[in-house]
Design a protein around this motif. Structure first.
Motif, PDB file in Angstrom:
ATOM      1  N   TYR A 115       0.709  -1.177   0.043  1.00 52.25           N
ATOM      2  CA  TYR A 115       0.055  -0.167  -0.017  1.00 52.25           C
ATOM      3  C   TYR A 115       0.785   1.197  -0.069  1.00 52.25           C
ATOM      4  O   TYR A 115       1.940   1.422   0.557  1.00 52.25           O
ATOM      5  CB  TYR A 115      -0.821   0.021   1.174  1.00 52.25           C
ATOM      6  N   SER A 116       0.373   2.244  -0.625  1.00 52.95           N
ATOM      7  CA  SER A 116       0.805   3.724  -0.687  1.00 52.95           C
ATOM      8  C   SER A 116       0.781   3.988   1.010  1.00 52.95           C
ATOM      9  O   SER A 116       0.093   3.433   1.696  1.00 52.95           O
ATOM     10  CB  SER A 116       0.266   4.542  -1.525  1.00 52.95           C
ATOM     11  N   SER A 117       1.586   5.403   1.077  1.00 59.75           N
ATOM     12  CA  SER A 117       1.365   5.928   2.538  1.00 59.75           C
ATOM     13  C   SER A 117      -0.112   6.402   2.816  1.00 59.75           C
ATOM     14  O   SER A 117      -0.392   6.491   4.098  1.00 59.75           O
ATOM     15  CB  SER A 117       2.373   7.136   2.506  1.00 59.75           C
ATOM     16  N   ASP A 118      -0.790   6.484   1.884  1.00 64.03           N
ATOM     17  CA  ASP A 118      -2.110   7.108   2.026  1.00 64.03           C
ATOM     18  C   ASP A 118      -2.998   6.098   1.739  1.00 64.03           C
ATOM     19  O   ASP A 118      -4.361   6.255   1.505  1.00 64.03           O
ATOM     20  CB  ASP A 118      -2.307   8.411   1.088  1.00 64.03           C
ATOM     21  N   GLY A 119      -2.747   4.627   1.769  1.00 66.01           N
ATOM     22  CA  GLY A 119      -3.747   3.593   1.752  1.00 66.01           C
ATOM     23  C   GLY A 119      -4.117   3.202   0.491  1.00 66.01           C
ATOM     24  O   GLY A 119      -5.001   2.132   0.503  1.00 66.01           O
ATOM     25  N   VAL A 120      -3.615   3.646  -0.514  1.00 66.97           N
ATOM     26  CA  VAL A 120      -3.879   2.999  -2.009  1.00 66.97           C
ATOM     27  C   VAL A 120      -3.075   1.853  -2.390  1.00 66.97           C
ATOM     28  O   VAL A 120      -1.968   1.779  -2.003  1.00 66.97           O
ATOM     29  CB  VAL A 120      -3.705   4.018  -3.197  1.00 66.97           C
ATOM     30  N   GLU A 121      -3.983   0.727  -2.780  1.00 67.34           N
ATOM     31  CA  GLU A 121      -3.143  -0.503  -2.970  1.00 67.34           C
ATOM     32  C   GLU A 121      -2.150  -0.346  -4.288  1.00 67.34           C
ATOM     33  O   GLU A 121      -2.633   0.292  -5.132  1.00 67.34           O
ATOM     34  CB  GLU A 121      -4.099  -1.666  -3.331  1.00 67.34           C
ATOM     35  N   LEU A 122      -0.781  -0.747  -4.144  1.00 65.32           N
ATOM     36  CA  LEU A 122       0.012  -0.489  -5.339  1.00 65.32           C
ATOM     37  C   LEU A 122       0.274  -1.665  -6.040  1.00 65.32           C
ATOM     38  O   LEU A 122       0.436  -1.802  -7.046  1.00 65.32           O
ATOM     39  CB  LEU A 122       1.469  -0.078  -4.579  1.00 65.32           C
ATOM     40  N   TYR A 357       3.562  -1.376   3.942  1.00 65.25           N
ATOM     41  CA  TYR A 357       3.204  -0.014   3.865  1.00 65.25           C
ATOM     42  C   TYR A 357       4.521   0.530   3.237  1.00 65.25           C
ATOM     43  O   TYR A 357       5.411   0.574   3.738  1.00 65.25           O
ATOM     44  CB  TYR A 357       2.876   0.476   5.234  1.00 65.25           C
ATOM     45  N   THR A 358       4.338   1.350   2.467  1.00 61.68           N
ATOM     46  CA  THR A 358       5.401   1.867   1.532  1.00 61.68           C
ATOM     47  C   THR A 358       5.339   3.402   1.937  1.00 61.68           C
ATOM     48  O   THR A 358       4.373   4.041   2.444  1.00 61.68           O
ATOM     49  CB  THR A 358       5.313   1.715   0.052  1.00 61.68           C
ATOM     50  N   THR A 359       6.391   4.035   1.419  1.00 57.10           N
ATOM     51  CA  THR A 359       6.384   5.519   1.562  1.00 57.10           C
ATOM     52  C   THR A 359       5.735   6.226   0.434  1.00 57.10           C
ATOM     53  O   THR A 359       5.486   7.481   0.586  1.00 57.10           O
ATOM     54  CB  THR A 359       8.051   5.900   1.587  1.00 57.10           C
ATOM     55  N   LEU A 360       5.438   5.741  -0.657  1.00 51.94           N
ATOM     56  CA  LEU A 360       5.020   6.389  -1.839  1.00 51.94           C
ATOM     57  C   LEU A 360       3.648   7.049  -1.573  1.00 51.94           C
ATOM     58  O   LEU A 360       2.656   6.525  -0.855  1.00 51.94           O
ATOM     59  CB  LEU A 360       4.759   5.381  -3.104  1.00 51.94           C
ATOM     60  N   ASP A 361       3.575   8.354  -2.309  1.00 58.01           N
ATOM     61  CA  ASP A 361       2.550   9.070  -1.955  1.00 58.01           C
ATOM     62  C   ASP A 361       1.584   8.852  -3.307  1.00 58.01           C
ATOM     63  O   ASP A 361       2.008   9.237  -4.455  1.00 58.01           O
ATOM     64  CB  ASP A 361       2.696  10.599  -1.898  1.00 58.01           C
ATOM     65  N   SER A 362       0.175   8.420  -3.242  1.00 60.16           N
ATOM     66  CA  SER A 362      -0.440   7.909  -4.294  1.00 60.16           C
ATOM     67  C   SER A 362      -0.791   9.336  -5.244  1.00 60.16           C
ATOM     68  O   SER A 362      -0.799   9.301  -6.456  1.00 60.16           O
ATOM     69  CB  SER A 362      -1.806   7.231  -3.819  1.00 60.16           C
ATOM     70  N   GLU A 363      -1.064  10.420  -4.558  1.00 57.02           N
ATOM     71  CA  GLU A 363      -1.402  11.693  -5.264  1.00 57.02           C
ATOM     72  C   GLU A 363      -0.255  12.008  -6.046  1.00 57.02           C
ATOM     73  O   GLU A 363      -0.439  12.737  -7.211  1.00 57.02           O
ATOM     74  CB  GLU A 363      -1.924  12.713  -4.193  1.00 57.02           C
ATOM     75  N   LEU A 364       1.077  12.234  -5.408  1.00 56.60           N
ATOM     76  CA  LEU A 364       2.240  12.744  -6.103  1.00 56.60           C
ATOM     77  C   LEU A 364       2.582  11.797  -7.123  1.00 56.60           C
ATOM     78  O   LEU A 364       3.088  12.117  -8.249  1.00 56.60           O
ATOM     79  CB  LEU A 364       3.303  12.813  -5.020  1.00 56.60           C
ATOM     80  N   GLN A 365       2.455  10.377  -7.033  1.00 60.08           N
ATOM     81  CA  GLN A 365       2.559   9.430  -7.996  1.00 60.08           C
ATOM     82  C   GLN A 365       1.863   9.359  -9.344  1.00 60.08           C
ATOM     83  O   GLN A 365       2.221   9.567 -10.237  1.00 60.08           O
ATOM     84  CB  GLN A 365       2.461   8.005  -7.412  1.00 60.08           C
ATOM     85  N   GLU A 366       0.384   9.833  -8.909  1.00 61.89           N
ATOM     86  CA  GLU A 366      -0.249   9.968 -10.157  1.00 61.89           C
ATOM     87  C   GLU A 366       0.145  11.304 -10.974  1.00 61.89           C
ATOM     88  O   GLU A 366       0.085  11.239 -12.274  1.00 61.89           O
ATOM     89  CB  GLU A 366      -1.765  10.147  -9.866  1.00 61.89           C
ATOM     90  N   ILE A 367       0.420  12.328 -10.249  1.00 60.37           N
ATOM     91  CA  ILE A 367       1.086  13.446 -11.063  1.00 60.37           C
ATOM     92  C   ILE A 367       2.187  12.976 -11.609  1.00 60.37           C
ATOM     93  O   ILE A 367       2.404  13.620 -13.032  1.00 60.37           O
ATOM     94  CB  ILE A 367       1.497  14.600 -10.001  1.00 60.37           C
ATOM     95  N   ALA A 368       3.308  12.431 -11.192  1.00 58.25           N
ATOM     96  CA  ALA A 368       4.469  12.019 -11.844  1.00 58.25           C
ATOM     97  C   ALA A 368       4.152  11.152 -13.066  1.00 58.25           C
ATOM     98  O   ALA A 368       4.906  11.417 -13.948  1.00 58.25           O
ATOM     99  CB  ALA A 368       5.198  11.231 -10.775  1.00 58.25           C
ATOM    100  N   GLU A 369       3.346  10.355 -12.968  1.00 58.77           N
ATOM    101  CA  GLU A 369       3.043   9.328 -14.072  1.00 58.77           C
ATOM    102  C   GLU A 369       2.404  10.160 -15.172  1.00 58.77           C
ATOM    103  O   GLU A 369       2.577  10.186 -16.501  1.00 58.77           O
ATOM    104  CB  GLU A 369       1.977   8.377 -13.719  1.00 58.77           C
ATOM    105  N   GLN A 370       1.555  11.104 -14.808  1.00 59.20           N
ATOM    106  CA  GLN A 370       0.656  11.942 -15.848  1.00 59.20           C
ATOM    107  C   GLN A 370       1.943  12.839 -16.675  1.00 59.20           C
ATOM    108  O   GLN A 370       1.849  13.129 -17.906  1.00 59.20           O
ATOM    109  CB  GLN A 370      -0.275  12.677 -15.133  1.00 59.20           C
TER     110      GLN A 370
END
Length: 787
Positions: A115-122, A357-370
């Protein structure tokens, strides 16, 4: 009566009372006992032989005889089956059955969830993608559909349904093979397939039944349903109802409606033929069969079935493959990290159903991918068009991506491939297809064969001309990785350009030279000559770097201005003052792990590093010289919530605070007016934030770099081709300020728009170090430098 029985009462009485009548003779007339008896000719009675004769010769009614024979056969078969079953039970080796411990503690392979740090399954890591759920976390629609279809007497039997078993035996004997297994028997087979086996034998069936009885003794009906639905396979590497629900409908098992439940239960009869993705028509027919069973057993109204019979199956497929997740490259890196952790800890993350539980932030990751998708599409258009133009004459580069997006009617890299046949042939000879063909024919024949293959050549050109990228963002105060994009598409290229690819960092390595200088007592205001440097070691090796633009002012320039304008001449002179091995030392202290060649050219970034290493080192600088190792996983729990691992930050002072703050202050100028990274502010309207950073470009425009520091985030990006024989056509677009900076700038702008970037500023240094010694004093020259 006469139609059913063709004899009168008198004839029957005579038959049973007069033996002569049974011999076909009629007694003499009354009053003349000496008269000869009259012989009555009757048709011969057809007698049957064998088992059928036993019944038909004794019972004159054919239907009654037939019924008696069938009933006797059935009873005989039941007795025979019971005897065989009893014999099998008595002769069976008890060690072939699941042990008591196995019955009480079934061993299920469960997927580990990240999971990301904000609870999204990775991601899910598993040999079998399975997530266990409780009975109350399963939709009643699923349970009703399952019982109605697979075992409608489930609540009435004790593991074995004798009626169903006998019917299945009879049908099997008659040629219609039937299983006759209850849900509990199926569960026994699913849980203990190694002990029970899958062979179609009486022994296997007996093991299945005995185990089912034991399961019924140890578990409630609810628990058996729960275990069953957590073990069955649904295809597409989905094991258990929760994984199936998320795979085929992108929802939890508790959320499944009637149609979705019937679809999944219908798959149990054949996970391939009734797969709703691959065979939607067959799946719909099977779904309707399941709904029909639910109607039959009173769980649905007939009108409902008629209403939905023709409705299509609406799926929302979600693959469990890493490539389908929101952060595929990061998830793959975490998988490799878990491999190492598992070897040390003794846990198997593929089967134990751990929670990571990982350090990744799902919102920032979505921005980065986009950002990577959008910016790289534009930059790809730039190189596609520029390399389609005549390479024999100078090419004037357009200054915006939009100008290239308007271009039409050109062949991607067309002129490059025409003019670079030697490079193209080298690519062919390096391919696996070429190596395989060489085993069957000559080298020239293999080469010609592949050149003639349109499909091979198109794919080769596409792969080689694909512009790649990497972007990573780290919280400098903790070392937590917040976003990670290792490439444009993991399905096309598994090569991670964040943690695996090592390339020359170019001018992004220069800050380590200035760090060494400031730490040794130099001041940002000390000056050096902006002119070509000549250096030679004891072996005669020469080094004579100039500025990338070819321009030299020939005047004295401060270290601050030299870093701001990325002057090779100033940095080259400085490295000879502070010594290359000291530069390498500071770089390693701050986070560079790759091998560094401690030679003067290290100052201009000639030693290969990874983007992750470089961004980590910049994070150390942004954190006032305190280094945190990049962290990906914060905590690991088992499926019961017990903590198996917890990250414990171990900050290390890699650099003095004053030195770090001084160099940050110098690098602020890089992103100000006149600096090589000034575009980050005016192009992306980021005037309100405190930044420091550095651009980087390597020889022949093969690699573009940019790293931006902010108190909250340090973000680094790289842009280039996988094969360094492929480069940008023009120096303008080959600069890190015109490729990698676009990724970081867009990412930072969108992060700020999402209110994820604070207005916090870096502290200012208290004072600068002492001035640089007189550069004209021969006693101060520490190498053979020609000024």
């Amino acid at each position: 009566m006469s139609e059913e029985w063709p004899y009168t009462k008198e004839e029957l009485d005579r038959y049973f009372n007069d033996p002569n009548s049974r011999k076909g003779e009629t007694p003499p007339p009354e009053g003349n006992p000496f008269a000869e008896a009259e012989t009555v000719v009757r048709p011969p009675i057809k007698r049957r032989k064998g088992l059928a004769g036993f019944f038909y010769n004794r019972i004159s009614n054919e239907k009654l005889a037939q019924a008696s024979m069938v009933l006797t056969l059935l009873v005989g078969l039941m007795i025979l089956g019971a005897g065989s079953l009893l014999s099998a039970v008595l002769l069976m080796d008890r060690e072939d059955l699941p042990s008591m411990q196995q019955l009480e503690n079934p061993n299920l392979q469960l997927a580990t969830l990240a999971y990301s740090s904000d609870g999204v399954e990775l991601a899910r890591y598993a040999l079998q993608n399975r997530s266990s759920v409780t009975y109350d976390e399963i939709s009643p629609n699923v349970i009703n559909a399952l019982i109605a279809t697979e075992d409608h007497r489930f609540h009435d039997h004790w593991g074995i349904d004798l009626f169903r078993l006998n019917i299945s035996v009879i049908k099997t004997i008659l040629g219609d093979v039937q299983g006759g297994s209850t849900l509990t028997m199926q569960l026994a087979r699913n849980l203990y397939n190694k002990e029970i086996g899958k062979q179609q034998t009486v022994s296997r069936k007996v093991k299945e039944m005995l185990t089912a009885v034991q399961l019924e003794r140890r578990y409630t009906k609810r628990e058996i349903i729960e275990m069953y639905l957590n073990t069955v396979e649904f295809g597409n590497n989905a094991f258990g109802i929760e994984a199936a629900a998320r795979t085929f409908f992108s929802k939890g098992a508790i959320e499944l409606d009637t149609l979705e439940s019937a679809t999944l239960v219908g798959m149990l009869k054949g996970i391939t033929i009734y797969n709703p993705i691959r065979n939607p028509n067959s799946s719909r027919a099977r779904r309707n069969t399941v709904l029909g069973q639910m109607v039959k057993h009173g769980q649905l109204e007939p009108a409902y079935l008629e209403e939905v019979r023709d409705s299509i199956i609406v799926t929302d497929y979600s693959s469990s493959e890493i490539t389908a997740g929101p952060a595929p490259y990061f998830s793959e890196h975490v998988r490799q990290w878990l491999n190492d952790w598992s070897e040390e800890s003794g846990h198997n993350f593929y089967t134990q159903g751990l929670i990571v539980y990982t350090t990744l932030d799902s919102e920032l990751q979505e921005i980065a991918e986009q950002v990577v998708d959008e910016q790289m599409e534009g930059l790809q258009t730039v190189v596609n068009y520029e390399w389609s133009r005549d390479t024999r004459s100078p090419f004037e580069a357009a200054r915006t991506v939009d100008e290239y997006l308007k271009k039409t009617e050109y062949e991607d890299f067309g002129q490059f491939w025409s003019d670079s046949t030697h490079i193209l042939q080298s690519f062919i000879r390096e391919s696996a297809e070429y190596r395989n063909l060489k085993k069957e024919m000559s080298e020239e024949a293999a080469l010609d064969s592949l050149i003639q293959s349109v499909a091979f050549m198109d794919q080769l050109k596409k792969d080689k001309s694909r512009l790649e990228a990497g972007l990573v963002s780290i919280d400098p105060r903790t070392g937590f990785v917040k976003s990670w994009v290792g490439g444009r598409n993991l399905e096309d290229d598994w090569y991670d350009h964040v943690s695996i690819a090592i390339r020359q960092p170019g001018s992004t390595f220069k800050p380590f030279v200035y760090i060494a200088a400031i730490d040794q007592g130099f001041s940002p205001n000390d000056v050096l000559m902006d002119s070509t440097v000549f250096w030679q070691d004891e072996l005669g090796n020469e080094w004579q770097p100039g500025n990338s633009s070819g321009e030299e002012t020939g005047r004295m320039m401060t270290l601050r201005e030299g870093l701001k304008r990325s002057r090779n001449t100033i940095t080259a002179r400085l490295v000879l003052e502070v010594q290359p091995y000291n530069v390498a030392f500071y770089a390693r202290q701050m986070g560079i792990k790759s091998r560094l060649n401690a030679v003067p050219s290290i100052a201009l970034g000639t030693s290969n590093v990874t983007l992750l290493e470089l961004t980590t080192a910049y994070s150390t600088l942004a954190n006032s010289g305190i280094k945190h190792e990049p962290t990906f996983v914060t905590r690991i729990e088992d499926r019961l919530g017990n903590v198996l691992y917890e990250a414990k930050p171990q900050p290390v002072e890699a650099l003095g605070v004053e030195t770090a703050l001084t160099v940050i202050d110098m690098m602020r100028d890089v992103v100000q007016t006149g600096g090589t990274g000034a575009r980050i502010r005016w192009q992306y309207q980021l005037y309100d934030y405190d930044f420091a950073g550095k651009t980087g470009t390597t020889q022949n425009s093969a690699d573009g770099w940019f790293v931006l520091m902010h108190p909250d985030l340090v973000t680094g990006a790289w842009v280039g081709f996988n094969d360094q024989r492929m480069t940008f056509r023009t120096d303008f677009w080959g600069q890190g300020a015109h490729n990698a900076l676009f990724l970081v700038g867009d990412y930072t702008r969108k992060t700020a728009d999402a209110e994820r970037l604070s207005k916090e500023t870096f502290p200012l240094p208290e004072a600068y170090a002492t001035p640089l010694p007189d550069i004209n004093d021969p006693q101060e020259n520490r190498g053979r430098v020609s000024w």
